[in-house]
Design a protein around this motif. Structure first.
Motif, PDB file in Angstrom:
ATOM      1  N   UNK A 237      23.325  79.183  19.136  1.00 54.03           N
ATOM      2  CA  UNK A 237      23.155  79.519  20.531  1.00 54.03           C
ATOM      3  C   UNK A 237      22.998  81.024  20.672  1.00 54.03           C
ATOM      4  N   UNK A 238      22.058  81.424  21.513  1.00 54.54           N
ATOM      5  CA  UNK A 238      21.835  82.826  21.861  1.00 54.54           C
ATOM      6  C   UNK A 238      21.909  82.957  23.376  1.00 54.54           C
ATOM      7  N   UNK A 239      22.576  83.984  23.830  1.00 55.34           N
ATOM      8  CA  UNK A 239      22.661  84.258  25.272  1.00 55.34           C
ATOM      9  C   UNK A 239      22.116  85.653  25.522  1.00 55.34           C
ATOM     10  N   UNK A 240      21.540  85.850  26.692  1.00 57.87           N
ATOM     11  CA  UNK A 240      21.203  87.213  27.076  1.00 57.87           C
ATOM     12  C   UNK A 240      21.931  87.529  28.366  1.00 57.87           C
ATOM     13  N   UNK A 241      22.315  88.792  28.470  1.00 54.36           N
ATOM     14  CA  UNK A 241      23.173  89.234  29.556  1.00 54.36           C
ATOM     15  C   UNK A 241      22.395  89.339  30.867  1.00 54.36           C
ATOM     16  N   UNK A 242      23.126  89.419  31.934  1.00 51.49           N
ATOM     17  CA  UNK A 242      22.584  89.534  33.280  1.00 51.49           C
ATOM     18  C   UNK A 242      21.828  90.854  33.442  1.00 51.49           C
ATOM     19  N   UNK A 243      20.740  90.826  34.182  1.00 45.47           N
ATOM     20  CA  UNK A 243      19.988  92.034  34.525  1.00 45.47           C
ATOM     21  C   UNK A 243      19.684  92.005  36.018  1.00 45.47           C
ATOM     22  N   UNK A 244      19.585  93.160  36.600  1.00 43.41           N
ATOM     23  CA  UNK A 244      19.257  93.261  38.021  1.00 43.41           C
ATOM     24  C   UNK A 244      17.888  92.634  38.277  1.00 43.41           C
ATOM     25  N   UNK A 245      16.925  92.960  37.421  1.00 44.52           N
ATOM     26  CA  UNK A 245      15.574  92.407  37.516  1.00 44.52           C
ATOM     27  C   UNK A 245      15.033  92.337  36.091  1.00 44.52           C
ATOM     28  N   UNK A 246      14.929  91.142  35.554  1.00 43.35           N
ATOM     29  CA  UNK A 246      14.501  90.983  34.167  1.00 43.35           C
ATOM     30  C   UNK A 246      13.091  91.531  33.923  1.00 43.35           C
ATOM     31  N   UNK A 247      12.248  91.478  34.934  1.00 44.08           N
ATOM     32  CA  UNK A 247      10.875  91.977  34.755  1.00 44.08           C
ATOM     33  C   UNK A 247      10.843  93.478  34.532  1.00 44.08           C
ATOM     34  N   UNK A 248      11.679  94.210  35.248  1.00 41.76           N
ATOM     35  CA  UNK A 248      11.643  95.668  35.150  1.00 41.76           C
ATOM     36  C   UNK A 248      12.727  96.233  34.239  1.00 41.76           C
ATOM     37  N   UNK A 249      13.623  95.404  33.754  1.00 44.71           N
ATOM     38  CA  UNK A 249      14.680  95.884  32.851  1.00 44.71           C
ATOM     39  C   UNK A 249      14.050  96.444  31.578  1.00 44.71           C
ATOM     40  N   UNK A 250      14.554  97.564  31.127  1.00 47.33           N
ATOM     41  CA  UNK A 250      14.028  98.154  29.892  1.00 47.33           C
ATOM     42  C   UNK A 250      14.831  97.722  28.672  1.00 47.33           C
ATOM     43  N   UNK A 251      16.029  97.188  28.899  1.00 49.66           N
ATOM     44  CA  UNK A 251      16.885  96.767  27.792  1.00 49.66           C
ATOM     45  C   UNK A 251      17.464  95.400  28.099  1.00 49.66           C
TER      46      UNK A 251
END
Length: 138
Positions: free
Chosen positions: A1-15
């Motif tokens: 299983x792989x999870x990715x953390x929350x982002x304000x806006x995944x489209x514009x997130x740089x990391x």
């Protein structure tokens, strides 16, 4: 299983922060890193800890704001404005909690509370009530 953390806006997130479970294959982690890099994202691979980093932080901020609202410390608009202007957050915590939904915030906090039963992550009464009623925090 792989999870990715929350982002304000995944489209514009740089990391993007990725967390792999103990049973994740190294090739799967490498493929996930490659996928996000192909999308132009920098990737941080972090330990798989309850709540990850951003999700835990946002859930706590939303809960603190809900607690202040529930205790009539301030109005929702004033809480969000203070956090946007005073701390330079991109969104107020109640606004972000509204976007994520009180059920999501409560679930994150309850899972954290189960992992760390110190009371630190116990959701506030207003958050619990709003989540149960499926009502927004604003």
């Amino acid at each position: 299983t792989l999870c990715f953390d929350l982002a304000l806006d995944y489209r514009t997130a740089t990391r993007v922060a990725l967390a792999a479970s103990e049973t994740a294959r190294p090739g799967s982690v490498k493929a996930a890193v490659g996928l996000f890099q192909a999308l132009g994202k920098n990737v941080s691979v972090i330990d798989d800890i309850p709540g990850l980093i951003v999700a835990r932080t946002v859930a706590m901020l939303v809960d603190f704001a809900a607690d202040a609202l529930g205790r009539c410390v301030a109005e929702a608009h004033d809480i969000d404005t203070a956090m946007r202007k005073g701390v330079n957050y991109p969104r107020g915590p109640l606004e972000w909690g509204g976007e994520l939904g009180p059920e999501w915030v409560r679930r994150v906090l309850e899972n954290l509370h189960a992992a760390y039963p110190t009371g630190r992550y116990a959701p506030s009464p207003l958050l619990v009530r709003r989540a149960a009623a499926r009502r927004d925090l604003l």
